[in-house]
Design a protein around this motif. Structure first.
Motif, PDB file in Angstrom:
ATOM      1  N   ASP A  16      33.355  35.084  46.079  1.00 52.29           N
ATOM      2  CA  ASP A  16      33.815  33.713  45.953  1.00 52.29           C
ATOM      3  C   ASP A  16      33.993  33.414  44.470  1.00 52.29           C
ATOM      4  N   LEU A  17      35.264  33.356  44.036  1.00 46.92           N
ATOM      5  CA  LEU A  17      35.552  33.170  42.622  1.00 46.92           C
ATOM      6  C   LEU A  17      35.065  31.801  42.147  1.00 46.92           C
ATOM      7  N   ASN A  18      35.229  30.766  42.961  1.00 49.34           N
ATOM      8  CA  ASN A  18      34.767  29.430  42.564  1.00 49.34           C
ATOM      9  C   ASN A  18      33.260  29.410  42.306  1.00 49.34           C
ATOM     10  N   ALA A  19      32.502  30.083  43.174  1.00 43.45           N
ATOM     11  CA  ALA A  19      31.036  30.109  43.004  1.00 43.45           C
ATOM     12  C   ALA A  19      30.665  30.859  41.730  1.00 43.45           C
ATOM     13  N   ALA A  42      39.632  24.242  45.936  1.00 44.13           N
ATOM     14  CA  ALA A  42      38.790  24.562  47.092  1.00 44.13           C
ATOM     15  C   ALA A  42      39.485  25.445  48.106  1.00 44.13           C
ATOM     16  N   ARG A  43      40.824  25.610  48.005  1.00 45.19           N
ATOM     17  CA  ARG A  43      41.545  26.425  48.976  1.00 45.19           C
ATOM     18  C   ARG A  43      41.467  27.911  48.664  1.00 45.19           C
ATOM     19  N   CYS A  44      40.885  28.273  47.502  1.00 43.46           N
ATOM     20  CA  CYS A  44      40.887  29.679  47.100  1.00 43.46           C
ATOM     21  C   CYS A  44      40.051  30.509  48.069  1.00 43.46           C
ATOM     22  N   PRO A  45      40.668  31.543  48.663  1.00 45.07           N
ATOM     23  CA  PRO A  45      39.907  32.431  49.554  1.00 45.07           C
ATOM     24  C   PRO A  45      39.128  33.454  48.740  1.00 45.07           C
ATOM     25  N   PRO A  46      38.254  34.191  49.374  1.00 45.07           N
ATOM     26  CA  PRO A  46      37.498  35.222  48.640  1.00 45.07           C
ATOM     27  C   PRO A  46      38.435  36.308  48.102  1.00 45.07           C
ATOM     28  N   ALA A  93      31.173  41.329  40.571  1.00 47.06           N
ATOM     29  CA  ALA A  93      30.625  40.098  40.001  1.00 47.06           C
ATOM     30  C   ALA A  93      30.167  40.300  38.563  1.00 47.06           C
ATOM     31  N   GLN A  94      29.520  41.441  38.281  1.00 46.33           N
ATOM     32  CA  GLN A  94      28.992  41.654  36.931  1.00 46.33           C
ATOM     33  C   GLN A  94      30.120  41.764  35.914  1.00 46.33           C
ATOM     34  N   GLN A  95      31.162  42.537  36.253  1.00 46.71           N
ATOM     35  CA  GLN A  95      32.269  42.688  35.314  1.00 46.71           C
ATOM     36  C   GLN A  95      33.049  41.392  35.143  1.00 46.71           C
ATOM     37  N   LEU A  96      33.221  40.617  36.234  1.00 45.86           N
ATOM     38  CA  LEU A  96      33.942  39.352  36.126  1.00 45.86           C
ATOM     39  C   LEU A  96      33.143  38.346  35.303  1.00 45.86           C
ATOM     40  N   ARG A 110      50.197  34.589  47.696  1.00 48.22           N
ATOM     41  CA  ARG A 110      48.889  34.879  48.278  1.00 48.22           C
ATOM     42  C   ARG A 110      47.977  35.556  47.249  1.00 48.22           C
ATOM     43  N   ARG A 111      47.886  34.905  46.106  1.00 49.44           N
ATOM     44  CA  ARG A 111      47.006  35.377  45.021  1.00 49.44           C
ATOM     45  C   ARG A 111      46.245  34.182  44.457  1.00 49.44           C
ATOM     46  N   THR A 112      45.072  34.497  43.919  1.00 42.91           N
ATOM     47  CA  THR A 112      44.218  33.481  43.308  1.00 42.91           C
ATOM     48  C   THR A 112      44.222  33.689  41.798  1.00 42.91           C
ATOM     49  N   ARG A 113      44.442  32.591  41.067  1.00 48.23           N
ATOM     50  CA  ARG A 113      44.515  32.678  39.608  1.00 48.23           C
ATOM     51  C   ARG A 113      43.256  32.064  38.979  1.00 48.23           C
ATOM     52  N   LEU A 114      42.791  32.728  37.922  1.00 51.84           N
ATOM     53  CA  LEU A 114      41.692  32.216  37.070  1.00 51.84           C
ATOM     54  C   LEU A 114      42.319  31.923  35.710  1.00 51.84           C
ATOM     55  N   ILE A 115      42.235  30.660  35.260  1.00 51.15           N
ATOM     56  CA  ILE A 115      42.913  30.223  34.043  1.00 51.15           C
ATOM     57  C   ILE A 115      41.869  29.685  33.065  1.00 51.15           C
ATOM     58  N   VAL A 116      41.960  30.134  31.804  1.00 50.59           N
ATOM     59  CA  VAL A 116      41.098  29.625  30.727  1.00 50.59           C
ATOM     60  C   VAL A 116      42.015  29.093  29.633  1.00 50.59           C
ATOM     61  N   GLN A 117      41.864  27.799  29.295  1.00 47.98           N
ATOM     62  CA  GLN A 117      42.702  27.146  28.294  1.00 47.98           C
ATOM     63  C   GLN A 117      41.829  26.610  27.168  1.00 47.98           C
ATOM     64  N   ASP A 118      42.397  26.640  25.959  1.00 52.17           N
ATOM     65  CA  ASP A 118      41.703  26.020  24.824  1.00 52.17           C
ATOM     66  C   ASP A 118      42.661  25.075  24.122  1.00 52.17           C
ATOM     67  N   SER A 119      42.148  24.344  23.166  1.00 53.14           N
ATOM     68  CA  SER A 119      42.957  23.379  22.416  1.00 53.14           C
ATOM     69  C   SER A 119      43.127  23.805  20.973  1.00 53.14           C
ATOM     70  N   GLY A 120      43.111  25.144  20.750  1.00 55.52           N
ATOM     71  CA  GLY A 120      43.239  25.652  19.394  1.00 55.52           C
ATOM     72  C   GLY A 120      44.683  25.765  18.946  1.00 55.52           C
ATOM     73  N   SER A 121      44.884  26.666  17.970  1.00 54.38           N
ATOM     74  CA  SER A 121      46.221  26.820  17.391  1.00 54.38           C
ATOM     75  C   SER A 121      47.083  27.821  18.128  1.00 54.38           C
ATOM     76  N   GLY A 122      46.552  28.461  19.171  1.00 49.65           N
ATOM     77  CA  GLY A 122      47.341  29.405  19.949  1.00 49.65           C
ATOM     78  C   GLY A 122      47.359  30.787  19.344  1.00 49.65           C
ATOM     79  N   PHE A 123      48.035  31.695  20.050  1.00 48.02           N
ATOM     80  CA  PHE A 123      48.134  33.070  19.584  1.00 48.02           C
ATOM     81  C   PHE A 123      49.283  33.207  18.599  1.00 48.02           C
TER      82      PHE A 123
END
Length: 757
Positions: free
Chosen positions: A604-607, A636-640, A645-648, A682-695
């Motif tokens: 469960d990615l959300n958990a 909440a719709r994200c399926p397993p 778990a350790q690497q993620l 049919r894919r689940t995305r994990l997104i991390v955003q910041d407010s910096g200056s970008g790449f």
């Protein structure tokens, strides 16, 4: 909506049943034959008075009935033709035209002959009863009468003279005298009668008769009173042409005068000439017929005109019926051909009817039927070939659609003709919507399109010289497509020339594949090998260096001047610190090289995200400082998913640490972690955003390579580890800068995971 196929009678309106056609033909033929026979009898009746008087009325009525029947047939056919014409049935106009032509061809000459014949008959009948004709007939009749009277009077005079010669001839010598007298008078018979009518003597034909015909009592009385009489006999008898004669009787005075002397009667019979009798009879008959017809002149005229008119009607009606029948026979092959041509033009190549006649039109219908059959066979062969071609094309299209490689067909000017889904997936540009446009004009592919065009130009120039059959080149594309700007895509492309769809034209085949993963894997493997060797080669000398520096500091402690002691202490500390730094770097490279294989399990990615972010929400944690707030948005719709778990967790820590480091010095310091479920892919995305200056641009192209970093103290292994773990999870990693109105709002890293089966 399907419709039932038209029947043969509907497709060919003039195709009636064979029995009906033959019945109509036989009926019309019988009617016309009856009319011709009746017309012949009618014309015969006009030349035979007795036949005319006896049968003309009935023949005329029957002929009128036949003409009326023909008229009814014509009217029925005309009504049928008009009905077909109003219903707009196919071929009706042609049949009407042919029938009208044949009818006019039969009617106009008949009308001309009728007008001429009418004038001729009218004037001829009038000329028959001219005064001169009547006078001529009367004169001829009088001439015949005078001639016969003259012959009779002459024979009577000769008989009187002969009677005087026989007055002194005794009865015994009478036969000889009569024979001599017969020869002198050229008579056929000479008879000497007694006063009471008894035969005395004879010469000629009566000599052989037992009872010769004696004169009548009235004739004997006339002879005694007139002394000589001549009569003509046999003129009115049937067959009297060879039996017409003149009988002349004269009184033969007795030789002595006395009361007992009895006068005798001499009878001389002379045959009239046959030509004279025939002419006299002809003149008499002609005069009698002339008088009779003169009395019925107007009736005769009406009879001839009526017969002529009825003949015209029968001829015209027969001509019209024949015109319609023959026109139908002539039009039928043409209509069959016309209907067949119309069906062929509409695409119907079903077997066409062919007439069995031996004329050219029948042969034409058979040739057309054979041609149609050949066309049908050719179409069947073409359809079969097209089915095979379509099957091969569908097979090829299926192969192209399922190819991981991209296939693009260009024309000679570099315009896109077709592209498979693999090309769209690799370039992340909807190429199907760009068909007809040059590849170099597609947004984001300008450099790639120009390079491909240049490669084709060089290839064509070299092919003429060296006979090359293809070219191959690798390309690196940055910021390809709107789906993942900033990613670097490494392509290996192969191009060749192929025949175009139009004769004489060529097309250009471009096949390429995304080898970014291969290059990345090769680089990761290379960096892993480098890290392993660095860990082995560098870590071993680091400990002796550190121990030697510490031992030297101990040995020299208290033996040096304060300034020198301070310099040595500082130098030793520097050596120790740098050795520790080198050890940490070597350990990180070792860990990167020894990253274990992922153990994938439903997760469960959300958990997992909630559990990791719970650490970043606590204050004062030295290992995970929370001086930068982290916002969490979970779907909440994200399926397993299938994951380790350790690497993620390590992936999340690396991404959050980079995000927090990137916000240092930013006006707004904020980090967001999101999960999203994509129903289409049919894919689940994990997104991390910041407010910096970008790449930076150069970092985007090599972000996943080890030792590529923008941080002064960083090793550049964080994203490399993330990429390696993502590959273990069959996840796609995307990096981009969030841009709004031309301003960079920060960086974004997203991982797209497949769901658990």
């Amino acid at each position: 909506m399907s419709t039932a196929p038209a029947s043969a009678d509907q497709r060919y309106p003039l195709r009636s049943s064979r029995a009906f056609r033959w019945g109509m033909f036989v009926a019309v033929a019988v009617i016309m034959a009856i009319g011709i026979v009746l017309m012949f009898l009618l014309t015969q009746a006009t030349g035979n008075r007795e036949l005319y008087e006896r049968n003309y009325g009935r023949l005329f009525v029957i002929n009128v009935a036949v003409a009326a029947l023909l008229l009814l047939v014509i009217a029925w056919i005309a009504v049928r033709m008009v009905s077909r014409l109003r219903q707009r049935k196919f071929g009706s106009r042609l049949l009407v035209k042919l029938a009208a032509i044949f009818a006019l061809v039969g009617f106009l000459p008949g009308l001309l002959i009728y007008v001429v014949s009418y004038q001729f008959v009218s004037r001829s009948i009038e000329s028959w009863f001219d005064v001169k004709v009547e006078g001529a007939l009367e004169a001829g009749l009088n001439l015949g009468r005078v001639t016969l009277d003259t012959l009779a009077s002459d024979l009577a005079n000769k008989t009187r003279s002969a009677a005087q010669e026989l007055a002194d001839t005794p009865a015994a010598m009478a036969p000889l005298a009569l024979e001599r007298l017969r020869e002198q008078l050229s008579a056929s018979d000479v008879v000497l009668w007694s006063g009471t009518g008894q035969l005395v003597a004879s010469a000629g034909q009566s000599r052989f008769q037992l009872n010769p015909e004696r004169p009548s009592n009235q004739l004997l009385r006339n002879v005694r009173s007139q002394r000589a009489v001549a009569v003509i006999e046999g003129l009115d008898d049937p067959g009297g042409l060879n039996n017409t004669r003149i009988k002349a009787l004269a009184v033969v005075s007795p030789p002595t005068v006395g009361l007992l002397a009895e006068p005798r009667i001499l009878q001389v019979t002379q045959m009239l000439p046959s030509p004279l009798v025939a002419n006299a009879i002809s003149v008499q008959e002609a005069n009698r017929e002339y008088q009779q017809r003169a009395l019925g002149r107007e009736g005769l005229r009406r009879m001839y005109i009526g017969t002529l008119t009825l003949s015209l009607f029968l001829a015209v009606f027969g001509a019209v019926v024949l015109a319609i029948v023959l026109g139908n026979q002539l039009a039928r092959p043409l209509l069959v051909l016309a209907a067949g041509v119309r069906e062929v033009a509409a695409g119907d190549l079903s077997p066409k009817p062919a007439l069995q006649g031996k004329d050219e039109l029948g042969g034409l219908t058979r040739s057309f039927a054979e041609m149609t059959q050949q066309l049908a066979d050719a179409r069947a062969a073409v359809d079969k070939s097209m089915v095979q071609v379509n099957a091969a094309r569908a097979h090829l299209q299926t192969i192209l659609d399922n190819l991981t490689a991209g296939v693009v067909v260009l024309d000679e000017q570099g315009r896109i003709l077709t592209a498979n889904p693999g090309a769209t997936r690799i370039l992340r540009v909807p190429l199907a919507a760009c068909e007809g446009r040059p590849l170099a004009s597609v947004e984001g592919l300008e450099t790639f399109g120009a390079a491909v065009q240049q490669q084709f130009d060089d290839y064509l120039a070299e092919r003429r010289q060296h006979g090359l059959d293809h070219w191959q080149q690798s390309f690196e594309l940055g910021a390809v497509g709107a789906g993942a700007p900033g990613n670097v895509v490494t392509l290996v492309a192969r191009g060749a020339e192929m025949p175009g769809e139009q004769p004489g034209r060529t097309a250009r085949l471009l096949v390429f594949d995304d080898i970014s993963e291969i290059v990345s894997a090769q680089r990761a493997q290379a960096w892993g090998e480098v890290a392993r060797r660095l860990a082995h080669e560098i870590k071993n000398p680091l400990t002796p260096i550190q121990l030697s520096a510490e031992r030297m500091e101990k040995k020299l402690a208290g033996k040096l001047a304060p300034a020198e002691q301070a310099l040595m202490t500082k130098s030793v500390q520097t050596i120790v610190d740098q050795v520790d730094a080198m050890k940490r770097l070597v350990n990180e490279f070792r860990d990167y090289a020894r990253l274990p294989a992922a153990e994938l399990k439903p997760l469960d990615l959300n958990a997992l995200v909630s559990d990791v972010l719970h650490l970043y929400a606590r204050e004062g944690d030295g290992e995970h400082p929370s001086h930068v707030p982290v916002r969490m948005e979970l779907d909440a719709r994200c399926p397993p998913i299938l994951g380790d778990a350790q690497q993620l967790r390590q992936v999340l820590h690396n991404l959050l640490q980079n995000a927090q480091d990137a916000t240092e010095g930013a006006a707004v310091r904020q980090v967001a972690v999101k999960t999203q479920w994509n129903e289409g892919s049919r894919r689940t995305r994990l997104i991390v955003q910041d407010s910096g200056s970008g790449f930076p641009e150069h970092i985007l192209k090599r972000a996943f390579e080890p030792y590529v970093t923008t941080k002064a103290k960083g090793t550049g292994l964080g994203l490399a580890v993330v990429k390696k773990i993502a590959d273990e999870h069959a996840a796609r990693v995307d990096l981009k800068n969030r841009v709004e109105n031309g301003l960079v709002l920060g960086a974004q890293v997203s991982l797209s995971f497949p769901v658990a089966a």
